[in-house]
Design a protein around this motif. Structure first.
Motif, PDB file in Angstrom:
ATOM      1  N   GLY A  75      67.266  75.294  19.749  1.00  0.00           N
ATOM      2  CA  GLY A  75      66.083  76.120  19.577  1.00  0.00           C
ATOM      3  C   GLY A  75      65.604  76.716  20.881  1.00  0.00           C
ATOM      4  O   GLY A  75      65.800  76.161  21.967  1.00  0.00           O
ATOM      5  N   TRP A 122      72.678  72.743   9.690  1.00  0.00           N
ATOM      6  CA  TRP A 122      72.285  74.146   9.495  1.00  0.00           C
ATOM      7  C   TRP A 122      70.784  74.243   9.192  1.00  0.00           C
ATOM      8  O   TRP A 122      70.070  75.059   9.781  1.00  0.00           O
ATOM      9  CB  TRP A 122      73.104  74.743   8.351  1.00  0.00           C
ATOM     10  CG  TRP A 122      72.950  76.224   8.180  1.00  0.00           C
ATOM     11  CD1 TRP A 122      73.720  77.213   8.727  1.00  0.00           C
ATOM     12  CD2 TRP A 122      71.948  76.899   7.392  1.00  0.00           C
ATOM     13  NE1 TRP A 122      73.267  78.453   8.324  1.00  0.00           N
ATOM     14  CE2 TRP A 122      72.184  78.291   7.505  1.00  0.00           C
ATOM     15  CE3 TRP A 122      70.894  76.458   6.595  1.00  0.00           C
ATOM     16  CZ2 TRP A 122      71.400  79.241   6.859  1.00  0.00           C
ATOM     17  CZ3 TRP A 122      70.093  77.407   5.952  1.00  0.00           C
ATOM     18  CH2 TRP A 122      70.356  78.775   6.093  1.00  0.00           C
ATOM     19  N   HIS A 123      70.312  73.402   8.281  1.00  0.00           N
ATOM     20  CA  HIS A 123      68.902  73.446   7.916  1.00  0.00           C
ATOM     21  C   HIS A 123      67.999  73.021   9.071  1.00  0.00           C
ATOM     22  O   HIS A 123      66.890  73.552   9.225  1.00  0.00           O
ATOM     23  CB  HIS A 123      68.641  72.529   6.712  1.00  0.00           C
ATOM     24  CG  HIS A 123      69.209  73.042   5.426  1.00  0.00           C
ATOM     25  ND1 HIS A 123      68.809  74.225   4.851  1.00  0.00           N
ATOM     26  CD2 HIS A 123      70.157  72.518   4.597  1.00  0.00           C
ATOM     27  CE1 HIS A 123      69.482  74.422   3.722  1.00  0.00           C
ATOM     28  NE2 HIS A 123      70.293  73.401   3.546  1.00  0.00           N
ATOM     29  N   PRO A 126      66.545  75.163  14.490  1.00  0.00           N
ATOM     30  CA  PRO A 126      65.325  75.983  14.484  1.00  0.00           C
ATOM     31  C   PRO A 126      65.626  77.454  14.739  1.00  0.00           C
ATOM     32  O   PRO A 126      65.412  77.980  15.835  1.00  0.00           O
ATOM     33  CB  PRO A 126      64.496  75.363  15.609  1.00  0.00           C
ATOM     34  CG  PRO A 126      65.515  74.783  16.544  1.00  0.00           C
ATOM     35  CD  PRO A 126      66.655  74.318  15.686  1.00  0.00           C
ATOM     36  N   ALA A 127      66.139  78.121  13.735  1.00  0.00           N
ATOM     37  CA  ALA A 127      66.443  79.550  13.830  1.00  0.00           C
ATOM     38  C   ALA A 127      66.329  80.164  12.446  1.00  0.00           C
ATOM     39  O   ALA A 127      66.474  79.479  11.429  1.00  0.00           O
ATOM     40  CB  ALA A 127      67.851  79.767  14.397  1.00  0.00           C
ATOM     41  N   GLU A 128      66.064  81.453  12.398  1.00  0.00           N
ATOM     42  CA  GLU A 128      66.019  82.153  11.121  1.00  0.00           C
ATOM     43  C   GLU A 128      67.391  82.084  10.449  1.00  0.00           C
ATOM     44  O   GLU A 128      68.414  82.062  11.125  1.00  0.00           O
ATOM     45  CB  GLU A 128      65.621  83.611  11.336  1.00  0.00           C
ATOM     46  CG  GLU A 128      64.197  83.807  11.852  1.00  0.00           C
ATOM     47  CD  GLU A 128      63.165  83.342  10.838  1.00  0.00           C
ATOM     48  OE1 GLU A 128      63.386  83.554   9.629  1.00  0.00           O
ATOM     49  OE2 GLU A 128      62.150  82.759  11.256  1.00  0.00           O
ATOM     50  N   PRO A 129      67.427  82.069   9.108  1.00  0.00           N
ATOM     51  CA  PRO A 129      68.731  82.018   8.423  1.00  0.00           C
ATOM     52  C   PRO A 129      69.688  83.104   8.864  1.00  0.00           C
ATOM     53  O   PRO A 129      70.909  82.885   8.899  1.00  0.00           O
ATOM     54  CB  PRO A 129      68.330  82.180   6.948  1.00  0.00           C
ATOM     55  CG  PRO A 129      66.949  81.604   6.870  1.00  0.00           C
ATOM     56  CD  PRO A 129      66.296  81.982   8.165  1.00  0.00           C
ATOM     57  N   ALA A 130      69.170  84.266   9.233  1.00  0.00           N
ATOM     58  CA  ALA A 130      70.045  85.362   9.662  1.00  0.00           C
ATOM     59  C   ALA A 130      70.713  85.082  10.999  1.00  0.00           C
ATOM     60  O   ALA A 130      71.644  85.785  11.382  1.00  0.00           O
ATOM     61  CB  ALA A 130      69.251  86.664   9.740  1.00  0.00           C
ATOM     62  N   LEU A 131      70.237  84.056  11.719  1.00  0.00           N
ATOM     63  CA  LEU A 131      70.791  83.737  13.034  1.00  0.00           C
ATOM     64  C   LEU A 131      71.715  82.517  12.996  1.00  0.00           C
ATOM     65  O   LEU A 131      72.103  82.010  14.052  1.00  0.00           O
ATOM     66  CB  LEU A 131      69.664  83.501  14.043  1.00  0.00           C
ATOM     67  CG  LEU A 131      68.796  84.717  14.363  1.00  0.00           C
ATOM     68  CD1 LEU A 131      67.710  84.342  15.358  1.00  0.00           C
ATOM     69  CD2 LEU A 131      69.648  85.859  14.911  1.00  0.00           C
ATOM     70  N   LYS A 132      72.031  82.043  11.795  1.00  0.00           N
ATOM     71  CA  LYS A 132      72.971  80.937  11.674  1.00  0.00           C
ATOM     72  C   LYS A 132      73.820  81.159  10.431  1.00  0.00           C
ATOM     73  O   LYS A 132      73.355  81.719   9.440  1.00  0.00           O
ATOM     74  CB  LYS A 132      72.238  79.589  11.618  1.00  0.00           C
ATOM     75  CG  LYS A 132      71.056  79.523  10.659  1.00  0.00           C
ATOM     76  CD  LYS A 132      70.245  78.239  10.834  1.00  0.00           C
ATOM     77  CE  LYS A 132      69.056  78.209   9.879  1.00  0.00           C
ATOM     78  NZ  LYS A 132      68.260  76.963  10.014  1.00  0.00           N
ATOM     79  N   HIS A 159      74.572  85.146  16.434  1.00  0.00           N
ATOM     80  CA  HIS A 159      74.123  83.925  15.778  1.00  0.00           C
ATOM     81  C   HIS A 159      73.915  82.798  16.784  1.00  0.00           C
ATOM     82  O   HIS A 159      74.552  82.753  17.838  1.00  0.00           O
ATOM     83  CB  HIS A 159      75.143  83.483  14.732  1.00  0.00           C
ATOM     84  CG  HIS A 159      75.112  84.306  13.484  1.00  0.00           C
ATOM     85  ND1 HIS A 159      75.346  85.659  13.476  1.00  0.00           N
ATOM     86  CD2 HIS A 159      74.871  83.959  12.182  1.00  0.00           C
ATOM     87  CE1 HIS A 159      75.245  86.119  12.241  1.00  0.00           C
ATOM     88  NE2 HIS A 159      74.969  85.113  11.434  1.00  0.00           N
ATOM     89  N   ARG A 160      73.035  81.900  16.422  1.00  0.00           N
ATOM     90  CA  ARG A 160      72.822  80.716  17.258  1.00  0.00           C
ATOM     91  C   ARG A 160      73.797  79.596  16.880  1.00  0.00           C
ATOM     92  O   ARG A 160      74.170  78.786  17.716  1.00  0.00           O
ATOM     93  CB  ARG A 160      71.380  80.225  17.086  1.00  0.00           C
ATOM     94  CG  ARG A 160      70.960  79.183  18.097  1.00  0.00           C
ATOM     95  CD  ARG A 160      69.454  79.094  18.159  1.00  0.00           C
ATOM     96  NE  ARG A 160      68.889  80.333  18.712  1.00  0.00           N
ATOM     97  CZ  ARG A 160      67.594  80.627  18.692  1.00  0.00           C
ATOM     98  NH1 ARG A 160      66.735  79.794  18.138  1.00  0.00           N
ATOM     99  NH2 ARG A 160      67.155  81.754  19.207  1.00  0.00           N
TER     100      ARG A 160
END
Length: 366
Positions: A75, A122-123, A126-132, A159-160
């Motif tokens: 994060g 994945w859940h 700490p990143a928006e779904p679009a970044l993982k 992506h993170r």
């Protein structure tokens, strides 16, 4: 949503009676492939807190702790430095040039909860779904096929985290492709996480001339810190034996009585799978509430067996019960197959199909 064509000329969505997998030939647009790189429905609500470690297997509890710490390091603006510090390489002055493993690799037998842990990571990141992104190895290679290599690199470089489930190298082409792709993503600062039944240094062993591609395989291994997860298959831990196959009449009646069920002859389904790319097997099952199969028999060859493995994975991900007549699922694969290089895939398929057969018991009336 994918579009379907029906080999029979009948729309499988509006046909009266059960649906048919054999009548479906889904066409999946590239934008759907990217949008659906999230944990599948079965793992949508899993978290580290919902993982139940086997008290007799300390490696399971240790893996939860390692992955929870890994997620916390992903994060914020200093994610790259945190990742490198987490793996013991100190602070990064040049985050675009990693000095060591940039990911975690969960190795263990089938049914020890590796996908549960990967989805939990994945859940927890700490990143928006679009970044993982989350996808199977087959889905990742298909994304490259749909978008092209350079566009895939551009799409995923922002992506993170990239999570790869069921990591397997089945041919030399995939080895070179994935090695190059992951190398570029790591250089872009993307963290990696993967699951497999094979340690990263052993990928491809027993399936092709791995020695000829040793450099690529070792390059893949260098991206990961391997975490061994021991234990027995949780899908069958303390549960009753899987139900025996039903009769053709029972399966057919259940298919007609169950809304959203499909009904197919198993040999015909195997033939149909050869005409649909494995990356589309998820779309093949869209809208299904149960899969009913008659005349289950041993698969005839390795190529057919590997396609069936992918279908079993997609059905399991989507929690689709499987009701069948014929032979039990533990007789699908020959003794030679169960001793060969793909044996772990076959045992996983048997495990998952057995669990889905247990889920289907309620479809049959008294």
């Amino acid at each position: 949503m994918p579009s379907f064509t029906a080999a029979s000329g009948i729309d499988p969505i509006t046909e009266t009676g059960p649906l048919s997998l054999c009548s479906r030939e889904p066409h999946v647009p590239a934008d759907r492939l990217v949008a659906e790189m999230v944990p599948p429905p079965r793992f949508d609500s899993v978290r580290f807190a919902t993982y139940l470690p086997d008290p007799d297997q300390p490696s399971q509890r240790e893996a939860v702790g390692v992955l929870d710490g890994f997620a916390g390091g992903l994060g914020g603006a200093h994610a790259v430095s945190a990742r490198r510090s987490f793996f013991g390489f100190g602070k990064a002055r040049t985050p675009k040039v990693p000095a060591g493993p940039r990911g975690v690799y969960l190795d263990g037998g089938y049914g020890v909860g590796k996908t549960h842990l990967l989805a939990s990571l994945w859940h927890a990141t700490p990143a928006e779904p679009a970044l993982k992104a989350f996808g199977t190895f087959v889905e990742l290679t298909n994304l490259v096929g749909a978008l092209g290599f350079q566009q895939t690199v551009r799409t995923l470089s922002g992506h993170r985290l990239l999570c790869i489930d069921e990591f397997e190298l089945d041919d030399p082409g995939d080895t070179v492709l994935v090695s190059t792709l992951l190398g570029k993503l790591v250089d872009a600062g993307v963290a990696l996480a993967a699951t497999s039944n094979t340690l990263p240094g052993k990928l491809g062993e027993g399936r092709f001339a791995a020695a000829d591609f040793l450099r690529e395989i070792q390059g893949l291994s260098a991206h990961f810190r391997a975490l061994r997860i021991d234990g027995e298959d949780y899908r069958h831990r303390g549960l009753p034996k899987a139900p025996e196959p039903y009769s053709d009449d029972q399966v057919t009646k259940a298919a007609y009585a169950t809304e959203g069920a499909s009904l197919d002859d198993f040999p015909h389904l195997l033939d149909h799978l050869a005409r649909v790319h494995p990356s589309r097997y998820g779309a093949l099952t869209d809208g299904l509430r149960a899969v009913c199969l008659t005349d289950v028999r041993p698969v005839p060859d390795q190529s057919t067996a590997l396609r069936l493995v992918v279908l079993a994975d997609r059905l399991y991900d989507r929690e689709v019960p499987v009701l069948a007549s014929g032979l039990p699922f533990d007789q699908l694969f020959s003794e030679e197959m169960l001793k060969g290089g793909y044996r772990k895939k076959y045992f996983r398929a048997i495990s998952r199909l057995t669990a889905l057969a247990r889920d289907a018991q309620g479809l049959v009336g008294d």
